[in-house]
Design an enzyme around this catalytic site. Structure first.
Site, short mmCIF file in Angstrom:
data_model
loop_
_atom_site.label_atom_id
_atom_site.label_comp_id
_atom_site.label_asym_id
_atom_site.label_seq_id
_atom_site.Cartn_x
_atom_site.Cartn_y
_atom_site.Cartn_z
N HIS A 110 48.89 71.05 6.93
CA HIS A 110 48.41 72.43 7.15
C HIS A 110 47.80 72.93 5.86
O HIS A 110 48.16 73.97 5.33
CB HIS A 110 49.55 73.32 7.64
CG HIS A 110 49.95 73.06 9.05
ND1 HIS A 110 49.30 73.61 10.14
CD2 HIS A 110 50.93 72.27 9.56
CE1 HIS A 110 49.86 73.18 11.25
NE2 HIS A 110 50.85 72.36 10.94
N ASP B 290 55.53 65.41 17.23
CA ASP B 290 55.26 66.84 17.00
C ASP B 290 55.55 67.59 18.30
O ASP B 290 54.86 68.57 18.64
CB ASP B 290 53.82 67.06 16.53
CG ASP B 290 53.59 68.46 15.96
OD1 ASP B 290 54.58 69.15 15.63
OD2 ASP B 290 52.42 68.89 15.87
#
Length: 380
Positions: free
Chosen positions: A188, A267
């Site tokens: 991220h 995820d």
């Protein structure tokens, strides 16, 4: 003492290669080298036996998440275990620091009991430019003191922290994590190539879902992808669900990093193992349609509904990867990264009897965890 089980006749995938018509001997909770005379023989001819899957990055499943109660967490663990994930690191999502610290305490108890293999903090120390399905209002710079607060709250069970290492405090936080034996993961992030190299040199060793939530690979500005792929010290996470990655991106990662540096992750969020509908990911509402999870507001991909048995089958049948490479990505590599290779990640004697039985089409037909069948063998 329970009888020794001999699983005989399958193609057994070992670190040294695949053994046709092989056998795995289970005594109690572990794999052993020899069978007792009273051993129970189970004929699994025509099947594959592979190690139980090890998932580094998982937010939930079965309608429950690791941001909820202990019962919720156990429900998620059981869901993924039925799909072959016998070792799982519980991932949190961005939240208030006090909430994350409390959640770390709750999850650390489950880790101490052996239900999970530790805690992964994904957020809040990530880039607002690449936040994905994280609340922008709760993001913050990776101040080493705050990173240390979460690590301490986990009582020795913190395994990984995802950071945008280009943010103020990012490099110092990487060094802090490395000093405490916690994996620093670059993710991220809006980092440049040079900033990513600096983070790796400081001790970062994982790329959080490579390609996703980071700048694209450019020919003049290669960004983090090139730095993470080319450095032998880095393990790259890949979400092999057919949504997060184009097959060519998956092939690029395998070709450049090599099978020894890839870890397949899910995820996964609450909807894994259930189906379409409305769910929550932290404070954000998610809608799942046709198995793809997206934020209701903004439409960003919000984790996945993947289970590792599906990742395995896709990798072999669609991506045409060798079975041995897929086993490495799903089991051996993440086990080694977590420091658990002497216990899980392979079917060698002395390891826990964690294994997955697959048929010739690579559909799951049985799961064993610590010597007990979680999914009874379907051999008909």
């Amino acid at each position: 003492m329970p009888p020794t089980k001999v699983l005989a006749g399958a193609s057994v995938v070992l670190p040294t290669g695949t053994v046709p018509d092989g056998r795995v001997i289970v005594e109690g909770t572990t794999i052993t080298a020899g069978a007792r005379p009273d051993a129970e023989v189970v004929d699994v001819s025509g099947h594959w036996l592979v190690p139980g899957f090890v998932d580094l990055h998982n937010h939930g499943g079965g309608g429950a998440s690791f941001s909820g109660s202990a019962d919720d967490a156990l429900k998620a663990v059981r869901t993924h275990r039925r799909h072959g994930t016998t070792t799982l690191v519980a991932s949190t999502v961005t939240g208030e620091m006090d909430f994350l610290a409390r959640q770390a305490g709750l999850l650390s108890e489950l880790a101490e009991q052996g239900d999970i293999a530790g805690i992964h903090f994904e957020g809040p120390f990530i880039s607002p430019c690449r936040k994905g399905a994280h609340s922008a209002a709760l993001l913050r710079d990776p101040d080493p003191a705050e990173v240390r607060k979460l690590v301490d709250a986990a009582r020795g069970q913190a395994r990984m922290v995802t950071l945008a290492t280009e943010l103020p405090g990012g490099i110092d936080s990487v060094r802090l994590l490395a000093e405490h034996g916690v994996i620093a993961a670059v993710g991220h992030t809006d980092a440049t190539y040079e900033q990513t190299v600096e983070a790796i040199d400081a001790g970062a060793t994982v790329a959080t879902h490579l390609f996703n939530a980071m700048p694209v690979l450019g020919h003049r500005s290669p960004g983090p992808i090139a730095a993470l792929l080319q450095d032998e010290r880095v393990t790259v996470e890949l979400i092999n669900d057919g949504t997060h990655l184009h097959p060519a991106a998956l092939e690029l990662a395998f070709r450049h990093a090599g099978a020894g540096r890839v870890a397949f992750i899910t995820d996964a969020m609450d909807a894994a193992g259930i189906g379409d509908g409305r769910y929550m990911l932290g404070p954000l509402e998610v809608e799942v349609r046709e198995g793809v999870a997206r934020l209701v507001e903004g439409g960003s991909i919000a984790g996945s509904t993947l289970t590792q048995d599906r990742a395995f089958k896709r990798a072999v049948t669609i991506d045409r990867l060798p079975v041995e490479d897929v086993v490495a990505a799903l089991s051996a590599n993440p086990a080694r990264l977590l420091g658990l290779a002497d216990r899980v990640g392979s079917l060698e004697p002395g390891r826990y009897a964690d294994l997955v039985l697959l048929d010739e089409e690579f559909d799951l037909k049985g799961v064993m965890h610590r010597g007990e069948w979680v999914v009874d063998p379907q051999l008909g």
